[in-house]
Design a protein around this motif. Structure first.
Motif, mmCIF file in Angstrom:
data_model
loop_
_atom_site.group_PDB
_atom_site.id
_atom_site.type_symbol
_atom_site.label_atom_id
_atom_site.label_comp_id
_atom_site.label_asym_id
_atom_site.label_seq_id
_atom_site.Cartn_x
_atom_site.Cartn_y
_atom_site.Cartn_z
ATOM 1 N N VAL A 50 0.795 -1.240 -0.091
ATOM 2 C CA VAL A 50 0.134 -0.100 -0.095
ATOM 3 C C VAL A 50 0.889 1.177 0.097
ATOM 4 O O VAL A 50 0.585 2.160 -0.681
ATOM 5 C CB VAL A 50 -0.819 0.098 1.175
ATOM 6 N N PHE A 51 1.791 1.334 0.674
ATOM 7 C CA PHE A 51 2.802 2.463 0.872
ATOM 8 C C PHE A 51 3.301 2.692 -0.544
ATOM 9 O O PHE A 51 3.466 3.840 -1.028
ATOM 10 C CB PHE A 51 4.088 1.904 1.691
ATOM 11 N N THR A 52 3.807 1.720 -1.218
ATOM 12 C CA THR A 52 4.211 1.977 -2.547
ATOM 13 C C THR A 52 3.208 2.532 -3.436
ATOM 14 O O THR A 52 3.520 3.549 -4.356
ATOM 15 C CB THR A 52 4.968 0.712 -3.170
ATOM 16 N N VAL A 94 14.277 11.184 4.452
ATOM 17 C CA VAL A 94 13.731 10.741 5.756
ATOM 18 C C VAL A 94 13.741 9.126 5.647
ATOM 19 O O VAL A 94 13.936 8.523 4.441
ATOM 20 C CB VAL A 94 12.286 11.012 5.459
ATOM 21 N N ILE A 95 13.853 8.281 6.962
ATOM 22 C CA ILE A 95 13.929 6.978 6.791
ATOM 23 C C ILE A 95 12.785 6.504 7.841
ATOM 24 O O ILE A 95 12.505 6.995 8.943
ATOM 25 C CB ILE A 95 15.336 6.361 7.409
ATOM 26 N N CYS A 96 12.071 5.430 7.452
ATOM 27 C CA CYS A 96 11.006 4.830 7.978
ATOM 28 C C CYS A 96 11.387 3.557 8.724
ATOM 29 O O CYS A 96 12.001 2.870 7.889
ATOM 30 C CB CYS A 96 9.842 4.499 7.159
ATOM 31 N N VAL A 97 11.273 3.238 9.701
ATOM 32 C CA VAL A 97 11.864 2.316 10.586
ATOM 33 C C VAL A 97 10.804 1.365 10.998
ATOM 34 O O VAL A 97 10.109 1.809 12.100
ATOM 35 C CB VAL A 97 12.761 2.618 11.693
ATOM 36 N N ASN A 98 10.803 0.170 10.802
ATOM 37 C CA ASN A 98 9.953 -0.755 11.392
ATOM 38 C C ASN A 98 10.687 -1.569 12.603
ATOM 39 O O ASN A 98 11.540 -2.579 12.135
ATOM 40 C CB ASN A 98 9.437 -1.651 10.401
ATOM 41 N N LEU A 99 10.847 -1.024 13.648
ATOM 42 C CA LEU A 99 12.127 -1.538 14.701
ATOM 43 C C LEU A 99 11.731 -3.173 14.933
ATOM 44 O O LEU A 99 10.733 -3.539 14.937
ATOM 45 C CB LEU A 99 11.768 -0.973 16.032
ATOM 46 N N VAL A 100 13.013 -3.557 14.828
ATOM 47 C CA VAL A 100 13.382 -5.034 15.237
ATOM 48 C C VAL A 100 12.991 -5.104 16.775
ATOM 49 O O VAL A 100 12.130 -5.790 17.315
ATOM 50 C CB VAL A 100 14.565 -5.662 14.813
ATOM 51 N N ASP A 101 13.779 -4.557 17.625
ATOM 52 C CA ASP A 101 13.499 -4.333 18.903
ATOM 53 C C ASP A 101 13.076 -2.994 19.388
ATOM 54 O O ASP A 101 14.113 -2.161 19.351
ATOM 55 C CB ASP A 101 15.088 -4.565 19.617
ATOM 56 N N ARG A 102 11.765 -2.830 19.915
ATOM 57 C CA ARG A 102 11.303 -1.522 20.559
ATOM 58 C C ARG A 102 12.016 -0.933 21.411
ATOM 59 O O ARG A 102 11.989 0.116 21.736
ATOM 60 C CB ARG A 102 9.972 -1.698 20.566
ATOM 61 N N THR A 103 12.881 -1.698 22.121
ATOM 62 C CA THR A 103 13.603 -1.164 23.233
ATOM 63 C C THR A 103 15.097 -0.664 22.952
ATOM 64 O O THR A 103 15.650 -0.166 23.798
ATOM 65 C CB THR A 103 13.755 -2.054 24.527
ATOM 66 N N ALA A 296 0.010 3.316 6.029
ATOM 67 C CA ALA A 296 0.828 3.497 5.022
ATOM 68 C C ALA A 296 0.692 4.752 4.295
ATOM 69 O O ALA A 296 1.557 5.368 4.050
ATOM 70 C CB ALA A 296 0.439 2.349 3.909
ATOM 71 N N LYS A 297 -0.579 5.216 4.275
ATOM 72 C CA LYS A 297 -0.748 6.736 3.646
ATOM 73 C C LYS A 297 -0.460 7.503 4.616
ATOM 74 O O LYS A 297 0.296 8.731 4.321
ATOM 75 C CB LYS A 297 -2.275 6.624 3.222
ATOM 76 N N GLY A 298 -0.586 7.514 5.892
ATOM 77 C CA GLY A 298 -0.309 8.454 6.922
ATOM 78 C C GLY A 298 1.376 8.605 6.948
ATOM 79 O O GLY A 298 1.752 9.509 6.914
ATOM 80 N N MET A 299 1.926 7.527 6.706
ATOM 81 C CA MET A 299 3.498 7.419 6.676
ATOM 82 C C MET A 299 4.140 8.014 5.510
ATOM 83 O O MET A 299 4.972 9.049 5.689
ATOM 84 C CB MET A 299 4.136 6.012 6.860
ATOM 85 N N LEU A 300 3.487 7.909 4.299
ATOM 86 C CA LEU A 300 3.930 8.593 3.200
ATOM 87 C C LEU A 300 3.535 9.905 3.288
ATOM 88 O O LEU A 300 4.391 10.911 2.835
ATOM 89 C CB LEU A 300 3.062 8.038 1.963
ATOM 90 N N GLU A 301 2.368 10.394 3.745
ATOM 91 C CA GLU A 301 2.189 11.909 3.661
ATOM 92 C C GLU A 301 2.792 12.707 4.963
ATOM 93 O O GLU A 301 3.371 13.698 4.521
ATOM 94 C CB GLU A 301 0.609 12.014 4.014
ATOM 95 N N LEU A 302 3.262 12.005 5.840
ATOM 96 C CA LEU A 302 4.179 12.618 6.866
ATOM 97 C C LEU A 302 5.611 12.780 6.217
ATOM 98 O O LEU A 302 6.073 13.918 6.434
ATOM 99 C CB LEU A 302 4.318 11.631 8.062
ATOM 100 N N ALA A 303 6.068 11.878 5.555
ATOM 101 C CA ALA A 303 7.658 11.760 5.164
ATOM 102 C C ALA A 303 7.205 13.054 4.006
ATOM 103 O O ALA A 303 8.588 13.923 4.110
ATOM 104 C CB ALA A 303 7.706 10.537 4.391
#
Length: 341
Positions: A50-52, A94-103, A296-303
């Motif tokens: 969806v992001f693409t 800008v970089i979008c990160v889907n964290l492996v380890d949230r801590t 997905a759209k929110g992330m794209l619009e924010l970027a």
């Protein structure tokens, strides 16, 4: 004196522009880096599709080229840290990160701040204090507790309205849980709020067992097989922290050749395409829809807003200057067509 005045004006303009922002009149292209905790996670894969698509639509609308480079960290935080460094070196805006380890976002945050590259964390929420470490850190996702509440409401409704679900007729809902990662906030919160809500809805419960299946369908099938060998037809409800694990449980019910009328109620979370199909077939009683399209759209619009300096689309609200949150929604056969539109 005039030279000093010009320098001061230039410095003030730079501060007002902000990290990662370009002059909106001169932006010809935007480069977005993305690093995923696991590209084979069904929900993440669907979200990125969806992001693409959103990026392509934004290109046509704005006339600005949007280039996306996506990397897979394969469950390694060290790998993800290295990927962020590489994306910075490649000149990502800008970089979008889907964290492996949230801590463990500190390394990424420090690199980003040092190089002035904004970070949008998504789907796997970091600790709020970590998000406050720099003013160019953002999060796009949903509140995990809400998905647990809705899952609990679905389970309570099923138990109250389907007498056959209470197999032994004792008025108590015997259940098992398939959890995501050990110690992961979403796993903990989804499980806790689901069970608490089930009890708050007036259903007496008995926990037979639980297993960590790491959001994975195959692992969930194996863990379900083990619990069925121990508890058999005493199991009346299977609560899964995501659809993939719910589908793994269903795979085991099929493999065991258990008659459909003897199946426990199975409820997932995420509303993936395959999860919704299972609801349509009546194999999964219900799921909780995690708005991948909205995220997905929110992330794209924010970027886009961060880089160009244009206001964020009115469709989205940036809460506390940091968060875009999308609500969850229950999914049953009754509203399935509406969700799948």
């Amino acid at each position: 004196m005039l030279k000093r005045y010009i320098i001061l004006c230039a410095a003030a303009a730079l501060l007002l522009t902000g990290c990662g922002r370009k002059d909106e009149d001169t932006v010809k292209n935007i480069k977005i880096g993305v690093t995923l905790y696991d590209q084979y996670d069904t929900f993440i894969s669907e979200l990125m599709n969806v992001f693409t698509s959103c990026a392509s639509e934004k290109e046509e609308e704005s006339g600005i080229a949007i280039n996306i480079e996506t990397l897979d960290a394969s469950g390694s935080q060290t790998t993800q840290n290295e990927q962020v460094q590489m994306l910075i070196e490649k000149g990502c805006d800008v970089i979008c990160v889907n964290l492996v380890d949230r801590t463990e976002p500190t390394t990424i945050t420090d690199m980003a701040e040092k190089n002035g590259v904004p970070i949008i964390f998504f789907n796997r929420e970091l600790v709020s204090e970590d998000l406050e470490r720099w003013d160019q850190l953002y999060y796009v996702g949903a509140d995990a507790f809400e998905s647990g509440v809705l899952q609990g409401e679905l389970a309570a409704s099923a138990f109250k309205n389907n007498p056959a679900m209470d197999k032994n007729g004792d008025g108590i809902c015997q259940y098992i849980v398939l959890e995501g990662e050990a110690g992961h906030q979403d796993s903990i919160v989804r499980t806790e709020y689901s069970i608490n809500t089930l009890m708050e809805q007036g259903v007496e419960v008995e926990k037979l067992g639980y297993a960590i299946a790491n959001w994975n369908r195959a692992q969930a099938q194996t863990k379900t097989a083990t619990m069925f060998a121990q508890y058999g037809n005493r199991i009346e409800l299977i609560l899964a922290n995501n659809d993939d694990m719910a589908l793994g449980a269903i795979d085991e019910l099929k493999a065991a050749e258990l008659p459909r009328e003897m199946w426990p109620v199975v409820i997932g979370i995420d509303g993936t395409d395959v999860g919704l199909e299972a609801v349509k077939k009546g194999e999964m009683t219900a799921t909780v829809y995690n708005d991948k399209e909205g995220q997905a759209k929110g992330m794209l619009e924010l970027a886009y807003s961060i880089v160009t300096g244009n206001p964020l689309s009115e469709e989205f609200e940036l809460q506390d200057g940091k968060y875009i949150r999308l609500p969850y929604q229950i999914v049953t056969k009754d509203n399935l067509e509406e969700i799948q539109k």
